[in-house]
Motif scaffolding. Structure first.
Motif: not given
Length: 369
Positions: A69-71, A93-95, A117-124, A134-144
């Motif tokens: 939806p953020l698109a 959102t994927s965030a 939504s998160f795909q895993d706990a391990v970034a790669d 880099g999507g996982h790192v963005r999600k972490l920042a978005a959650a914060a």
């Protein structure tokens, strides 16, 4: 026979699929294989009218989803109008696009809740699953950002055979990120997920281990974090009452404006689903033959009709019945009593050998945003 229109209660929730565009390409996505392009999407004015009609109809909850939806550049405007009408707003959102500006706009507009939504706990591994480096790192920042804005946060972890062994790490991550709610959702096999079922469906042993992990986390986090747990139908003995029952509690609007009892229903043949471009939500809810067809239980075949569980599971999911048997009117094969239950056993056996995953795509390529 369905209940008379006068007896119909309004839908509790409106699910607004704003777009099928998404920066991710998850193989477990439940969007339809035929994704709608941006040129077909409802305009801002159309969505504003739909939101106003939803409030007038008696809808309480408005879920903004997709795709991503953020698109949509008008998301905060839609949230603001919903808030003005006192609808509870939830962003799913994927965030990866939830930067400082987007978060500030949503908070100012009055967003009530955000689910990431998160795909895993391990970034790669998460990035590989979502198809975005880099999507996982963005999600972490978005959650914060969500927590800092004091907006209630749910983290959604979709689990399957490729990541289920790391479920405990996902739960720890959810706690560390400050989520008030964590949803552990086994893949639901519609759309792209159904296409990739053999590569996603966990074994019974994996499921049992995951269930034990969730139970232990619930005990540890009791009173601090709520954990929802969504099981896969394929390892159940009773089907779910999909969406609380066909045309009973929720109304789904596709990106192009098609009104559906659930997001997967547009795959069903023989239905003339109305469009919000041509009809009001009130008329769609009360008068649409497509919404009335499976509303209630009088349509149900045997063994559902004489089953003591009929009023609880309502015969199961119509979209799953069609996807697995080719007939939306049959008993959901997820039920152990269904004549077609052997389809489930064959799917489980097929998943034991596995299969390569096909990423979600629009027109053969990942959707741009």
């Amino acid at each position: 026979m369905t209940r008379p229109v006068a007896a119909l209660e309004p839908p509790v929730a409106l699910i607004a699929e704003l777009t099928h565009r998404c920066p991710l390409s998850c193989a477990y996505c439940s969007n339809p294989l035929e994704l709608e392009r941006s040129s077909a999407e409802l305009a801002t004015a159309d969505w504003l009218r739909v939101i106003e009609e939803a409030a007038a109809l008696g809808v309480l909850h408005l879920h903004f989803t997709g795709g991503e939806p953020l698109a949509r550049r008008d998301l905060s405007r839609l949230v603001r109008r919903a808030a003005e009408l006192q609808l509870y707003t939830n962003l799913i959102t994927s965030a990866v696009q939830l930067d400082d500006r987007a978060m500030a706009e949503l908070a100012e507009a009055g967003i009530d809740h955000i689910q990431i939504s998160f795909q895993d706990a391990v970034a790669d591994l998460a990035d590989a699953s979502g198809g975005l480096k880099g999507g996982h790192v963005r999600k972490l920042a978005a959650a914060a950002r969500v927590v800092a804005a004091e907006v209630p946060l749910t983290l959604n972890f979709v689990v399957h055979k490729g990541n289920i062994e790391r479920l405990e790490a996902m739960l720890v991550l959810g706690e560390q990120l400050g989520a008030g709610r964590i949803e552990v959702a086994h893949v639901q096999y519609y759309g792209w997920a159904l296409r990739n079922r053999a590569g996603l469906l966990p074994s019974r042993e994996q499921l049992d281990a995951a269930t034990a992990t969730v139970a232990a986390a619930r005990r540890r986090l009791a009173g601090r974090v709520t954990i929802d747990y969504v099981l896969p139908d394929y390892h159940a003995t009773r089907p779910k009452a999909c969406m609380g029952g066909w045309g009973r509690r929720a109304l789904n609007i596709s990106p192009s404006g098609k009104a559906l009892p659930c997001h997967a229903a547009q795959t069903l043949p023989g239905f003339d689903f109305p469009s919000v471009r041509d009809s009001s939500l009130a008329d769609i809810w009360a008068k649409s033959e497509a919404f009335a067809r499976f509303r209630g239980t009088d349509w149900a075949p045997e063994p559902c009709r004489s089953c003591e569980h009929l009023e609880a599971d309502l015969g199961g999911c119509r979209c799953q019945a069609f996807a697995l048997t080719g007939d939306a009117g049959r008993t959901d094969p997820a039920c152990a009593l269904a004549p077609d239950h052997d389809i489930i056993a064959r799917a489980i056996a097929e998943a034991e050998t596995g299969a390569a995953l096909v990423p979600r795509r629009i027109g053969g390529r990942r959707a741009s945003v």
